[in-house]
Design a protein around this motif. Structure first.
Motif, PDB file in Angstrom:
ATOM      1  N   SER A 293      48.211  51.917  43.315  1.00 50.31           N
ATOM      2  CA  SER A 293      49.014  51.818  42.089  1.00 50.31           C
ATOM      3  C   SER A 293      49.826  50.534  42.055  1.00 50.31           C
ATOM      4  CB  SER A 293      49.951  53.028  41.999  1.00 50.31           C
ATOM      5  OG  SER A 293      50.784  53.057  43.149  1.00 50.31           O
ATOM      6  N   VAL A 294      49.912  49.880  43.201  1.00 49.51           N
ATOM      7  CA  VAL A 294      50.638  48.596  43.254  1.00 49.51           C
ATOM      8  C   VAL A 294      49.616  47.478  43.069  1.00 49.51           C
ATOM      9  CG1 VAL A 294      52.011  47.071  44.723  1.00 49.51           C
ATOM     10  CG2 VAL A 294      52.367  49.546  44.816  1.00 49.51           C
ATOM     11  N   PRO A 295      49.695  46.753  41.945  1.00 50.75           N
ATOM     12  CA  PRO A 295      48.700  45.697  41.715  1.00 50.75           C
ATOM     13  C   PRO A 295      48.779  44.620  42.798  1.00 50.75           C
ATOM     14  CG  PRO A 295      49.998  46.146  39.738  1.00 50.75           C
ATOM     15  CD  PRO A 295      50.666  46.863  40.868  1.00 50.75           C
ATOM     16  N   GLY A 296      47.637  44.052  43.114  1.00 46.52           N
ATOM     17  CA  GLY A 296      47.618  43.006  44.146  1.00 46.52           C
ATOM     18  C   GLY A 296      46.210  42.477  44.323  1.00 46.52           C
ATOM     19  N   ASP A 297      46.110  41.454  45.133  1.00 45.55           N
ATOM     20  CA  ASP A 297      44.805  40.825  45.346  1.00 45.55           C
ATOM     21  C   ASP A 297      44.161  41.451  46.584  1.00 45.55           C
ATOM     22  OD1 ASP A 297      42.692  39.148  45.196  1.00 45.55           O
ATOM     23  OD2 ASP A 297      43.702  37.453  46.172  1.00 45.55           O
ATOM     24  N   TYR A 298      43.568  42.632  46.391  1.00 42.36           N
ATOM     25  CA  TYR A 298      42.995  43.354  47.519  1.00 42.36           C
ATOM     26  C   TYR A 298      41.482  43.177  47.544  1.00 42.36           C
ATOM     27  CZ  TYR A 298      47.378  45.914  46.654  1.00 42.36           C
ATOM     28  OH  TYR A 298      48.685  46.247  46.407  1.00 42.36           O
ATOM     29  N   ASN A 299      40.944  43.318  48.741  1.00 46.47           N
ATOM     30  CA  ASN A 299      39.489  43.243  48.893  1.00 46.47           C
ATOM     31  C   ASN A 299      38.912  44.659  48.800  1.00 46.47           C
ATOM     32  OD1 ASN A 299      36.937  42.395  49.483  1.00 46.47           O
ATOM     33  ND2 ASN A 299      37.281  42.337  51.699  1.00 46.47           N
ATOM     34  N   ILE A 300      38.739  45.151  47.542  1.00 46.44           N
ATOM     35  CA  ILE A 300      38.265  46.525  47.383  1.00 46.44           C
ATOM     36  C   ILE A 300      36.794  46.532  47.000  1.00 46.44           C
ATOM     37  CG2 ILE A 300      40.511  47.504  46.832  1.00 46.44           C
ATOM     38  CD1 ILE A 300      39.807  47.481  43.923  1.00 46.44           C
ATOM     39  N   LEU A 301      36.170  47.716  47.054  1.00 36.81           N
ATOM     40  CA  LEU A 301      34.744  47.829  46.737  1.00 36.81           C
ATOM     41  C   LEU A 301      34.506  47.347  45.309  1.00 36.81           C
ATOM     42  CD1 LEU A 301      34.136  51.364  48.316  1.00 36.81           C
ATOM     43  CD2 LEU A 301      33.404  49.160  49.234  1.00 36.81           C
ATOM     44  N   PRO A 302      33.357  46.649  45.071  1.00 41.53           N
ATOM     45  CA  PRO A 302      33.136  46.020  43.763  1.00 41.53           C
ATOM     46  C   PRO A 302      33.257  46.965  42.557  1.00 41.53           C
ATOM     47  CG  PRO A 302      31.465  45.328  45.345  1.00 41.53           C
ATOM     48  CD  PRO A 302      32.281  46.373  46.028  1.00 41.53           C
ATOM     49  N   ALA A 303      32.698  48.175  42.680  1.00 40.98           N
ATOM     50  CA  ALA A 303      32.766  49.099  41.532  1.00 40.98           C
ATOM     51  C   ALA A 303      34.223  49.474  41.224  1.00 40.98           C
ATOM     52  CB  ALA A 303      31.952  50.352  41.824  1.00 40.98           C
ATOM     53  N   LEU A 304      35.030  49.592  42.281  1.00 40.53           N
ATOM     54  CA  LEU A 304      36.438  49.925  42.062  1.00 40.53           C
ATOM     55  C   LEU A 304      37.170  48.740  41.421  1.00 40.53           C
ATOM     56  CD1 LEU A 304      37.341  51.825  45.386  1.00 40.53           C
ATOM     57  CD2 LEU A 304      36.483  52.745  43.228  1.00 40.53           C
ATOM     58  N   ALA A 305      36.798  47.542  41.852  1.00 40.15           N
ATOM     59  CA  ALA A 305      37.411  46.343  41.260  1.00 40.15           C
ATOM     60  C   ALA A 305      37.086  46.262  39.763  1.00 40.15           C
ATOM     61  CB  ALA A 305      36.912  45.098  41.988  1.00 40.15           C
ATOM     62  N   GLU A 306      35.859  46.686  39.429  1.00 41.60           N
ATOM     63  CA  GLU A 306      35.474  46.682  38.002  1.00 41.60           C
ATOM     64  C   GLU A 306      36.388  47.599  37.195  1.00 41.60           C
ATOM     65  OE1 GLU A 306      31.333  46.972  36.531  1.00 41.60           O
ATOM     66  OE2 GLU A 306      30.787  46.828  38.650  1.00 41.60           O
ATOM     67  N   ILE A 307      36.693  48.761  37.761  1.00 39.66           N
ATOM     68  CA  ILE A 307      37.560  49.716  37.040  1.00 39.66           C
ATOM     69  C   ILE A 307      38.960  49.119  36.875  1.00 39.66           C
ATOM     70  CG2 ILE A 307      38.672  51.985  37.145  1.00 39.66           C
ATOM     71  CD1 ILE A 307      36.198  52.971  38.683  1.00 39.66           C
ATOM     72  N   VAL A 308      39.479  48.585  37.980  1.00 39.80           N
ATOM     73  CA  VAL A 308      40.845  48.023  37.933  1.00 39.80           C
ATOM     74  C   VAL A 308      40.922  46.923  36.877  1.00 39.80           C
ATOM     75  CG1 VAL A 308      42.564  46.718  39.253  1.00 39.80           C
ATOM     76  CG2 VAL A 308      41.316  48.587  40.345  1.00 39.80           C
ATOM     77  N   ASN A 309      39.898  46.079  36.847  1.00 42.46           N
ATOM     78  CA  ASN A 309      39.939  44.906  35.962  1.00 42.46           C
ATOM     79  C   ASN A 309      39.339  45.167  34.577  1.00 42.46           C
ATOM     80  OD1 ASN A 309      41.058  43.388  38.058  1.00 42.46           O
ATOM     81  ND2 ASN A 309      39.034  43.066  38.950  1.00 42.46           N
ATOM     82  N   TYR A 310      38.970  46.395  34.305  1.00 46.94           N
ATOM     83  CA  TYR A 310      38.357  46.671  32.995  1.00 46.94           C
ATOM     84  C   TYR A 310      39.388  46.407  31.889  1.00 46.94           C
ATOM     85  CZ  TYR A 310      34.360  48.477  30.504  1.00 46.94           C
ATOM     86  OH  TYR A 310      33.241  48.572  29.715  1.00 46.94           O
ATOM     87  N   PRO A 311      38.983  45.733  30.813  1.00 44.43           N
ATOM     88  CA  PRO A 311      39.964  45.351  29.777  1.00 44.43           C
ATOM     89  C   PRO A 311      40.757  46.552  29.259  1.00 44.43           C
ATOM     90  CG  PRO A 311      37.805  44.413  29.322  1.00 44.43           C
ATOM     91  CD  PRO A 311      37.629  45.319  30.482  1.00 44.43           C
ATOM     92  N   ALA A 312      42.037  46.353  29.117  1.00 43.27           N
ATOM     93  CA  ALA A 312      42.928  47.448  28.700  1.00 43.27           C
ATOM     94  C   ALA A 312      42.511  48.020  27.345  1.00 43.27           C
ATOM     95  CB  ALA A 312      44.366  46.951  28.650  1.00 43.27           C
ATOM     96  N   GLU A 313      42.048  47.134  26.445  1.00 39.15           N
ATOM     97  CA  GLU A 313      41.716  47.614  25.099  1.00 39.15           C
ATOM     98  C   GLU A 313      40.451  48.487  25.102  1.00 39.15           C
ATOM     99  OE1 GLU A 313      41.832  44.534  26.104  1.00 39.15           O
ATOM    100  OE2 GLU A 313      40.009  43.433  25.538  1.00 39.15           O
ATOM    101  N   LEU A 314      39.671  48.392  26.175  1.00 39.05           N
ATOM    102  CA  LEU A 314      38.468  49.229  26.273  1.00 39.05           C
ATOM    103  C   LEU A 314      38.653  50.351  27.302  1.00 39.05           C
ATOM    104  CD1 LEU A 314      35.687  46.483  26.141  1.00 39.05           C
ATOM    105  CD2 LEU A 314      36.405  48.026  24.318  1.00 39.05           C
ATOM    106  N   SER A 315      39.910  50.557  27.691  1.00 35.57           N
ATOM    107  CA  SER A 315      40.205  51.610  28.651  1.00 35.57           C
ATOM    108  C   SER A 315      41.077  52.667  27.987  1.00 35.57           C
ATOM    109  CB  SER A 315      40.959  51.052  29.869  1.00 35.57           C
ATOM    110  OG  SER A 315      40.212  50.038  30.482  1.00 35.57           O
ATOM    111  N   PHE A 316      41.008  53.883  28.526  1.00 33.47           N
ATOM    112  CA  PHE A 316      41.898  54.950  28.060  1.00 33.47           C
ATOM    113  C   PHE A 316      42.711  55.426  29.243  1.00 33.47           C
ATOM    114  CE2 PHE A 316      42.060  59.770  27.525  1.00 33.47           C
ATOM    115  CZ  PHE A 316      43.298  59.738  26.922  1.00 33.47           C
TER     116      PHE A 316
END
Lengths: 277, 443
Positions: B373-396
């Motif tokens: 929940s704390v934003p940061g530059d982490y080395n996470i699994l690619p699919a998870l990174a996609e979710i985190v970085n998914y555009p806010a306007e296309l997220s619910f």
């Protein structure tokens, strides 16, 4: 002659089939304990590519196996001894004197009634009492609880068994000047070998596998028993079956050995204890 | 005789009084939690005195049995105890199934853990009402946490819980398989149908479907109805629960439920006999290409096949790509027991500051494979990174919105599972059954 041979063959085949059915879960557990996660994903039934011991090493490390084994033995062994000693005396007393004592007849009913109370109902009061007595997270506290929750059933088994032993043996001992306590230890208790072995074996198995009581009373890492450590391999959404089965097999070995050693007494004890002569 | 009667009556009365004496939380229901527990012996679990000074012991009750999460908890303990000499952090890890029972037993026995986790805002409300939760509104660590997620931890204007992670819901897919068959992430239902047809023609099961378990089944319709109905009306579930809205009147809901059925030919052979574990294995083996699920699927599938290349896209809900929504939900929240002791609160504040720091969350992201929940530059699994970085306007984001309580949720999924188990499906029958079930709860 020919008919007998065919029926024997059928009997053997049926027995082999039964053996296969009963051995299957154990065999699957053993196979799974040697497989890596990718191998498990491919097939549950296949043999492992290599018989490596990684799961066993991981299970021993993650569950701190030696310490939890030590805790389990430290809890189960004295509990079983106390259960056998106390319940044999209590079963003997109820069986021999309940005819003359209303209190003992009531005690017999109380034993029976207490078997119907699930531990979940006692959980909060027990936790509170243990906390106030500083018995939480202690192995002796665990022993008290295991003994307390087991005495009723084991006494119940002893009552049935003692009733099957003829009075006359004890009466001749009394005539020779034996006190009741000596008579119990020297004459009756040796005759209770079968039921004592049954009670000991069954309780070794049950107490070894106890989860409900241990999860409430033993919450510190250093006092946890084997069964509590099993959940280390099961996350909320994930499970490591290879390690879980490896840990399960390791923890099964002592109790299976105990059961095999006492097997011949167990069946005898259950049958005799269950039937009133 | 009369003496015996008096003794018997006294014993019965004593037993009754003992039984009724405590009205505290029972082992199996948060609803029974009562305020009167607070203030009783509140320092016992969190404080110990040593002969040469005062040592404060904090207890963290958790159910993080996974190796990665355990490593994170252990690193928190080590860092915390190294930084503060007079504080001991006692970790109590229990299995997820027993967690609630043990928590409530401890609360009812005046042995509350200092910090523990709760899973939803509804839980926070119950425990807050019982007086168990401390107000964290002035904790400095709040500044580090994603502001959008914090809403989930608020009750009556107070911050009583802080999410430790973000969860995402969508379609997780095998990227290499998509590349092999020249497929692209679909954005409309017809595109998704084409993807499924291509996969089916090549002998691949389009969807892994762990419908043997109700919770796992629920993720499948959820990626549709939450993305449309709840996204359009934040009070959607609230209105359905208070019956001011009927399922039968929700055309969007009916449409999404029909979509679930329209894709049933692309489910696995034995969808309702497939467990969550089997579904992960099917995905890991390459027998299936997609799964509609939560973000924990990534860690689970990867653990069976570390080489699998997973991606994620939001479930298409119509022929309009702009209606797709990546669903984001705050995960577990850490709460603090309502101690009346300033020293304990101060120690707990320091612990929270440590947990919700980027350094600490890096371990959570990289070893436990979570989305902190704390934003940061982490080395996470690619699919998870996609979710985190998914555009806010296309997220619910579901943070702060009122969802179904467990009773309604159980009925919802049970009724849905019954409707989809058969060989035929009638959406009107489903919504009628849901309305009847919800009406019965209200009665």
């Amino acid at each position: 002659m020919r008919k007998i041979r065919i029926s024997s063959l059928l009997y053997i085949l049926l027995m082999l089939l039964a053996i296969c059915i009963f051995i299957m879960p154990v065999a699957l557990a053993v196979l799974t304990s040697f497989k890596s996660k990718p191998e498990l994903a491919k097939s549950i039934l296949s043999l492992p590519a290599t018989w490596n011991l990684d799961n066993y090493k991981g299970a021993v490390e993650r569950s701190d196996f030696l310490n939890s084994l030590k805790n389990t033995v430290a809890v189960v062994a004295p509990s079983v001894v106390i259960i056998v000693l106390c319940s044999s005396m209590s079963g003997y007393t109820v069986a021999r004197h309940s005819r003359d004592s209303r209190a003992l007849r009531l005690l017999d009913k109380v034993y029976l009634a207490s078997l119907m109370i699930p531990f979940q109902i006692l959980m909060i009061p027990v936790y509170k009492i243990y906390k106030s007595l500083h018995l939480l997270n202690t192995l002796h506290g665990m022993i008290f609880m295991l003994v307390g929750t087991s005495i009723a059933y084991s006494s119940f088994l002893y009552v049935g068994f003692v009733k099957g032993i003829p009075h006359e043996i004890e009466e001749s001992a009394y005539m020779d000047g034996c006190s009741e306590f000596r008579c119990f230890w020297l004459i009756t208790f040796p005759l209770l070998k079968a039921i004592s072995a049954t009670v000991a074996a069954l309780h070794t198995m049950w107490l070894w596998n106890d989860f409900n009581i241990a999860v409430i009373l033993l919450q510190k890492e250093n006092v946890r028993t084997i069964t509590i450590k099993q959940f280390y391999f099961f996350g909320k959404y994930t499970a490591d079956y290879g390690m879980a089965f490896a840990a399960a097999i390791l923890s099964m070995i002592p109790v299976v050995a105990c059961f095999m050693f006492m097997q011949k007494y167990i069946v005898n004890g259950i049958v005799v204890g269950a039937v009133k002569s | 005789m009369s003496k015996k009667r008096i003794i018997a009556v006294s014993m019965v009365l004593a037993m009754l009084l003992t039984g009724c004496g405590s009205t505290a939380a029972t082992a199996n229901g948060t609803e029974e939690a009562k305020v009167e527990q607070v203030g009783q012996d509140t320092t016992s679990a969190a404080e110990e005195k040593s002969s040469d000074g005062e040592v404060i012991t904090l207890t963290w009750l958790n159910h993080y049995a996974e190796a990665g999460k355990q490593a994170w908890v252990q690193s928190v303990k080590e860092q915390f105890e190294a930084k503060y000499d007079n504080v001991v952090l006692n970790i109590e890890t229990v299995d997820a199934d027993s967690h609630k029972t043990i928590l409530q037993t401890k609360l009812a026995s005046d042995d509350a853990p200092t910090i523990f986790d709760l899973s939803s805002n509804a839980d926070l409300q119950v425990y807050n009402e019982a007086g168990y939760l401390a107000d964290l509104s002035d904790f400095e660590c709040l500044a580090n946490v994603d502001a959008g997620l914090l809403k989930e931890g608020q009750v009556d204007g107070k911050q009583v819980g802080i999410p430790i992670e973000l969860s995402g819901y969508g379609i997780f897919y095998n990227v290499d398989m998509f590349n092999e068959y020249g497929l692209e992430e679909p954005t409309t239902l017809s595109e998704l149908k084409n993807v499924c047809e291509t996969l089916k023609a090549n002998g691949i099961t389009p969807f892994a479907t762990p419908f043997a378990e109700a919770w796992a089944f629920s993720c499948y319709p959820r990626v549709l109805y939450d993305a449309v109905c709840w996204n359009n009306d934040g009070a959607f579930w609230e209105k359905l629960a208070d019956r001011s809205l009927k399922f039968a009147d929700c055309e969007d809901f009916k449409k999404q439920m029909q979509t679930v059925w329209d894709f049933h030919e692309y489910w696995g052979e034995d969808a309702f006999g497939t467990s969550w574990d089997s579904a992960q294995q099917i995905m890991a083996n390459g027998e299936a290409a997609m799964i509609a699920h939560g973000s924990w699927a990534v860690d689970g599938i990867t653990s069976y096949n570390p080489d699998i290349n997973l991606g994620v896209f939001p479930m298409p809900v119509s022929e309009d790509p702009s209606e797709c929504r990546m669903i984001k939900e705050p995960g577990q929240q850490l709460v603090l027991f309502n101690y009346q002791d300033e020293r304990i609160m101060e120690a707990a504040r320091n612990l929270y500051n440590l947990i919700y720091s980027q350094d600490c969350m890096r371990v959570y992201a990289e070893e436990a494979h979570q989305m902190p929940s704390v934003p940061g530059d982490y080395n996470i699994l690619p699919a998870l990174a996609e979710i985190v970085n998914y555009p806010a306007e296309l997220s619910f984001s579901e943070a702060g919105l009122k969802r179904n309580d467990p009773e309604h949720e159980d009925v919802l999924f049970e009724t849905m599972m019954n409707a989809y188990t058969g060989s035929t499906f009638d959406v009107n029958e489903l919504v009628d059954a849901l309305d009847t079930a919800f009406d019965n709860i209200k009665k």
